[in-house]
Design a protein around this motif. Structure first.
Motif, PDB file in Angstrom:
ATOM      1  N   LEU A  20      26.040  29.070  42.665  1.00  0.00           N
ATOM      2  CA  LEU A  20      25.469  30.372  42.110  1.00  0.00           C
ATOM      3  C   LEU A  20      26.761  31.026  41.429  1.00  0.00           C
ATOM      4  CD1 LEU A  20      23.502  32.579  42.056  1.00  0.00           C
ATOM      5  CD2 LEU A  20      24.582  33.424  44.462  1.00  0.00           C
ATOM      6  N   ILE A  21      28.172  30.840  41.865  1.00  0.00           N
ATOM      7  CA  ILE A  21      28.972  31.543  41.367  1.00  0.00           C
ATOM      8  C   ILE A  21      29.397  31.175  40.107  1.00  0.00           C
ATOM      9  CG2 ILE A  21      30.896  30.526  42.448  1.00  0.00           C
ATOM     10  CD1 ILE A  21      32.201  32.854  42.844  1.00  0.00           C
ATOM     11  N   LEU A  23      27.516  29.562  37.909  1.00  0.00           N
ATOM     12  CA  LEU A  23      26.083  29.916  37.137  1.00  0.00           C
ATOM     13  C   LEU A  23      26.239  31.231  36.655  1.00  0.00           C
ATOM     14  CD1 LEU A  23      23.353  28.722  35.823  1.00  0.00           C
ATOM     15  CD2 LEU A  23      22.254  29.503  38.156  1.00  0.00           C
ATOM     16  N   ALA A  24      26.479  32.049  37.494  1.00  0.00           N
ATOM     17  CA  ALA A  24      26.675  33.560  37.156  1.00  0.00           C
ATOM     18  C   ALA A  24      27.870  33.952  36.427  1.00  0.00           C
ATOM     19  CB  ALA A  24      26.886  34.254  38.718  1.00  0.00           C
ATOM     20  N   TRP A  25      29.067  33.003  36.429  1.00  0.00           N
ATOM     21  CA  TRP A  25      29.985  32.928  35.626  1.00  0.00           C
ATOM     22  C   TRP A  25      29.838  32.559  34.062  1.00  0.00           C
ATOM     23  CZ3 TRP A  25      33.545  28.689  34.538  1.00  0.00           C
ATOM     24  CH2 TRP A  25      34.494  29.175  33.762  1.00  0.00           C
ATOM     25  N   PHE A  26      29.226  31.555  34.003  1.00  0.00           N
ATOM     26  CA  PHE A  26      28.834  31.152  32.798  1.00  0.00           C
ATOM     27  C   PHE A  26      27.583  31.848  32.372  1.00  0.00           C
ATOM     28  CE2 PHE A  26      26.016  28.336  30.063  1.00  0.00           C
ATOM     29  CZ  PHE A  26      26.728  27.861  29.304  1.00  0.00           C
ATOM     30  N   GLY A  27      26.586  32.232  33.024  1.00  0.00           N
ATOM     31  CA  GLY A  27      25.304  32.815  32.527  1.00  0.00           C
ATOM     32  C   GLY A  27      25.892  34.310  31.599  1.00  0.00           C
ATOM     33  N   ILE A  28      26.477  34.999  32.650  1.00  0.00           N
ATOM     34  CA  ILE A  28      26.786  36.298  32.256  1.00  0.00           C
ATOM     35  C   ILE A  28      27.762  36.297  31.022  1.00  0.00           C
ATOM     36  CG2 ILE A  28      28.179  38.516  32.867  1.00  0.00           C
ATOM     37  CD1 ILE A  28      27.443  38.157  35.824  1.00  0.00           C
ATOM     38  N   GLY A  29      28.789  35.198  31.048  1.00  0.00           N
ATOM     39  CA  GLY A  29      29.482  35.089  29.728  1.00  0.00           C
ATOM     40  C   GLY A  29      28.536  34.793  28.393  1.00  0.00           C
ATOM     41  N   TRP A  30      27.740  34.004  28.707  1.00  0.00           N
ATOM     42  CA  TRP A  30      26.972  33.703  27.460  1.00  0.00           C
ATOM     43  C   TRP A  30      25.918  34.897  27.074  1.00  0.00           C
ATOM     44  CZ3 TRP A  30      21.657  33.550  25.972  1.00  0.00           C
ATOM     45  CH2 TRP A  30      21.523  32.999  25.007  1.00  0.00           C
ATOM     46  N   LEU A  31      25.566  35.704  28.122  1.00  0.00           N
ATOM     47  CA  LEU A  31      24.569  36.715  27.749  1.00  0.00           C
ATOM     48  C   LEU A  31      25.265  37.948  27.038  1.00  0.00           C
ATOM     49  CD1 LEU A  31      21.799  38.033  28.018  1.00  0.00           C
ATOM     50  CD2 LEU A  31      22.356  38.955  30.521  1.00  0.00           C
ATOM     51  N   VAL A  32      26.487  37.857  27.642  1.00  0.00           N
ATOM     52  CA  VAL A  32      27.216  39.020  26.847  1.00  0.00           C
ATOM     53  C   VAL A  32      27.566  38.828  25.662  1.00  0.00           C
ATOM     54  CG1 VAL A  32      29.888  40.077  26.888  1.00  0.00           C
ATOM     55  CG2 VAL A  32      28.468  40.031  29.186  1.00  0.00           C
ATOM     56  N   GLU A  33      27.757  37.584  25.210  1.00  0.00           N
ATOM     57  CA  GLU A  33      28.201  37.354  23.895  1.00  0.00           C
ATOM     58  C   GLU A  33      27.212  36.896  23.072  1.00  0.00           C
ATOM     59  OE1 GLU A  33      31.145  33.865  24.159  1.00  0.00           O
ATOM     60  OE2 GLU A  33      32.589  35.207  25.282  1.00  0.00           O
ATOM     61  N   HIS A  34      25.878  36.783  23.593  1.00  0.00           N
ATOM     62  CA  HIS A  34      24.534  36.401  22.968  1.00  0.00           C
ATOM     63  C   HIS A  34      23.509  37.313  23.544  1.00  0.00           C
ATOM     64  CE1 HIS A  34      27.043  32.760  22.529  1.00  0.00           C
ATOM     65  NE2 HIS A  34      26.369  32.653  21.507  1.00  0.00           N
ATOM     66  N   PRO A  35      23.688  38.771  23.395  1.00  0.00           N
ATOM     67  CA  PRO A  35      22.772  39.616  24.007  1.00  0.00           C
ATOM     68  C   PRO A  35      21.540  39.595  23.074  1.00  0.00           C
ATOM     69  CG  PRO A  35      24.458  40.886  22.868  1.00  0.00           C
ATOM     70  CD  PRO A  35      24.611  39.431  22.704  1.00  0.00           C
ATOM     71  N   PRO A  36      20.324  40.370  23.844  1.00  0.00           N
ATOM     72  CA  PRO A  36      19.173  40.556  22.953  1.00  0.00           C
ATOM     73  C   PRO A  36      19.423  41.455  21.931  1.00  0.00           C
ATOM     74  CG  PRO A  36      18.769  40.836  25.492  1.00  0.00           C
ATOM     75  CD  PRO A  36      20.238  40.672  25.249  1.00  0.00           C
ATOM     76  N   ARG A  37      19.003  41.357  20.861  1.00  0.00           N
ATOM     77  CA  ARG A  37      19.195  42.174  19.678  1.00  0.00           C
ATOM     78  C   ARG A  37      18.729  43.698  19.823  1.00  0.00           C
ATOM     79  NH1 ARG A  37      17.122  40.016  13.870  1.00  0.00           N
ATOM     80  NH2 ARG A  37      18.743  38.395  14.330  1.00  0.00           N
ATOM     81  N   ALA A 201      29.269  35.502  52.407  1.00  0.00           N
ATOM     82  CA  ALA A 201      30.130  36.507  51.586  1.00  0.00           C
ATOM     83  C   ALA A 201      30.360  36.045  50.376  1.00  0.00           C
ATOM     84  CB  ALA A 201      31.512  36.618  52.499  1.00  0.00           C
ATOM     85  N   LEU A 202      30.286  34.904  50.116  1.00  0.00           N
ATOM     86  CA  LEU A 202      30.495  34.786  48.806  1.00  0.00           C
ATOM     87  C   LEU A 202      29.387  34.694  47.949  1.00  0.00           C
ATOM     88  CD1 LEU A 202      32.252  32.941  46.393  1.00  0.00           C
ATOM     89  CD2 LEU A 202      31.001  30.655  47.412  1.00  0.00           C
ATOM     90  N   VAL A 203      28.171  34.443  48.255  1.00  0.00           N
ATOM     91  CA  VAL A 203      26.815  34.849  47.828  1.00  0.00           C
ATOM     92  C   VAL A 203      26.747  36.586  47.188  1.00  0.00           C
ATOM     93  CG1 VAL A 203      24.301  35.155  47.644  1.00  0.00           C
ATOM     94  CG2 VAL A 203      25.507  33.032  48.389  1.00  0.00           C
ATOM     95  N   LEU A 204      27.079  37.233  48.388  1.00  0.00           N
ATOM     96  CA  LEU A 204      27.235  38.728  48.211  1.00  0.00           C
ATOM     97  C   LEU A 204      28.296  39.060  47.056  1.00  0.00           C
ATOM     98  CD1 LEU A 204      26.258  41.568  49.193  1.00  0.00           C
ATOM     99  CD2 LEU A 204      27.851  41.590  50.998  1.00  0.00           C
ATOM    100  N   ALA A 205      29.410  38.549  47.345  1.00  0.00           N
ATOM    101  CA  ALA A 205      30.619  38.783  46.015  1.00  0.00           C
ATOM    102  C   ALA A 205      30.031  38.543  44.991  1.00  0.00           C
ATOM    103  CB  ALA A 205      31.736  38.128  46.619  1.00  0.00           C
ATOM    104  N   THR A 206      29.552  37.280  44.627  1.00  0.00           N
ATOM    105  CA  THR A 206      28.935  36.876  43.295  1.00  0.00           C
ATOM    106  C   THR A 206      27.971  37.998  42.706  1.00  0.00           C
ATOM    107  OG1 THR A 206      29.398  34.568  43.944  1.00  0.00           O
ATOM    108  CG2 THR A 206      27.895  35.009  42.200  1.00  0.00           C
ATOM    109  N   LEU A 207      27.065  38.365  43.639  1.00  0.00           N
ATOM    110  CA  LEU A 207      26.171  39.184  43.219  1.00  0.00           C
ATOM    111  C   LEU A 207      26.562  40.522  42.826  1.00  0.00           C
ATOM    112  CD1 LEU A 207      22.914  38.471  45.826  1.00  0.00           C
ATOM    113  CD2 LEU A 207      23.180  37.687  43.358  1.00  0.00           C
ATOM    114  N   ILE A 208      27.433  41.065  43.491  1.00  0.00           N
ATOM    115  CA  ILE A 208      28.304  42.565  43.392  1.00  0.00           C
ATOM    116  C   ILE A 208      28.912  42.463  42.066  1.00  0.00           C
ATOM    117  CG2 ILE A 208      29.852  43.976  44.154  1.00  0.00           C
ATOM    118  CD1 ILE A 208      28.908  43.423  47.288  1.00  0.00           C
ATOM    119  N   THR A 209      29.487  41.293  42.009  1.00  0.00           N
ATOM    120  CA  THR A 209      30.326  41.114  40.523  1.00  0.00           C
ATOM    121  C   THR A 209      29.498  40.940  39.423  1.00  0.00           C
ATOM    122  OG1 THR A 209      32.127  39.935  41.980  1.00  0.00           O
ATOM    123  CG2 THR A 209      32.080  39.519  39.703  1.00  0.00           C
TER     124      THR A 209
END
Length: 232
Positions: A20-21, A23-37, A201-209
């Motif tokens: 999860l962590i 996937l979140a790291w990679f997914g958010i990075g991709w979304l930030v750099e390729h956001p919806p128009r 705790a890791l899952v919760l911290a990942t979701l908060i981040t």
């Protein structure tokens, strides 16, 4: 206990939390750099301002402001690179000091052996190592940008002025992208520390981040200010 035995002790829930962590790291990075128009991120919005900066730079006289600004950007990358290096050194020293690890494990509110704790420390250290590499590269790119800016003619009628300004803008944007990737890695390094307290705790911290990063990129007040380009 061998490293293989230690890895074998990781539970299925912990493997899922680790997945999860990352996937979140990679997914958010991709979304930030390729956001919806329809809803660009702060990172993408700032790219336009960086390009405007380089266009304005052609006619600005004197260029002392631009010199100080690019120097400030390089200082920022230097600070975070140094901080990441120190954190990596501290983590490596802690892992290598079995006595300190035992004391830390004994103080935790959960049953964790010092070998398990050392393994869990590798997660934030991996993110910190990634951040260090990104900051080092960003620092170098901002240096390239400074040189390209020095080559931009101070005359809008010069045939090479706009082309060189565009080159400087592209390098500046690439440097900023690497810098932002380093910052995201630090965010997730902090989230990775929560693994010491268990997979929940890791899952919760990942979701908060993840929520924090998404809010700042897509729903923050600063984004609304940046988005307001009334003169256009």
């Amino acid at each position: 206990m061998s490293s293989l035995q230690t890895l074998a002790d990781i539970t299925t829930a912990e493997w899922l939390a680790l997945a999860l962590i990352f996937l979140a790291w990679f997914g958010i990075g991709w979304l930030v750099e390729h956001p919806p128009r329809a809803r660009p991120s702060v990172t993408i919005l700032m790219q336009a301002y960086r390009r405007d900066w380089m266009h304005t730079f052609i006619t600005r006289t004197p260029r002392l402001f631009d010199v100080s600004l690019i120097a400030s950007l390089r200082q920022g990358t230097t600070f975070f690179a140094s901080a990441s290096m120190l954190a990596l050194g501290g983590g490596s020293a802690m892992i290598g000091n079995s006595g300190a690890m035992r004391e830390l494990a004994a103080d935790l509110p959960i049953a964790t052996g010092h070998i398990d704790l050392a393994l869990k420390m590798l997660l934030p250290m991996a993110f910190l190592a990634n951040a260090l590499l990104k900051f080092i590269w960003a620092h170098r790119l901002f240096g390239y940008c400074a040189i390209l800016m020095a080559a931009v003619p101070n005359d809008p009628d010069h045939p090479e002025a706009m082309h060189r300004a565009e080159q400087a803008a592209d390098i500046n944007g690439t440097a900023a992208k690497s810098y932002n990737r380093g910052l995201r890695a630090i965010y997730f390094a902090l989230a990775g520390l929560a693994w010491i307290l268990g997979e929940a705790a890791l899952v919760l911290a990942t979701l908060i981040t993840s929520a924090t990063l998404l809010r700042r990129e897509f729903w923050s007040q600063s984004r609304e200010v940046i988005l307001d380009r009334r003169s256009e």
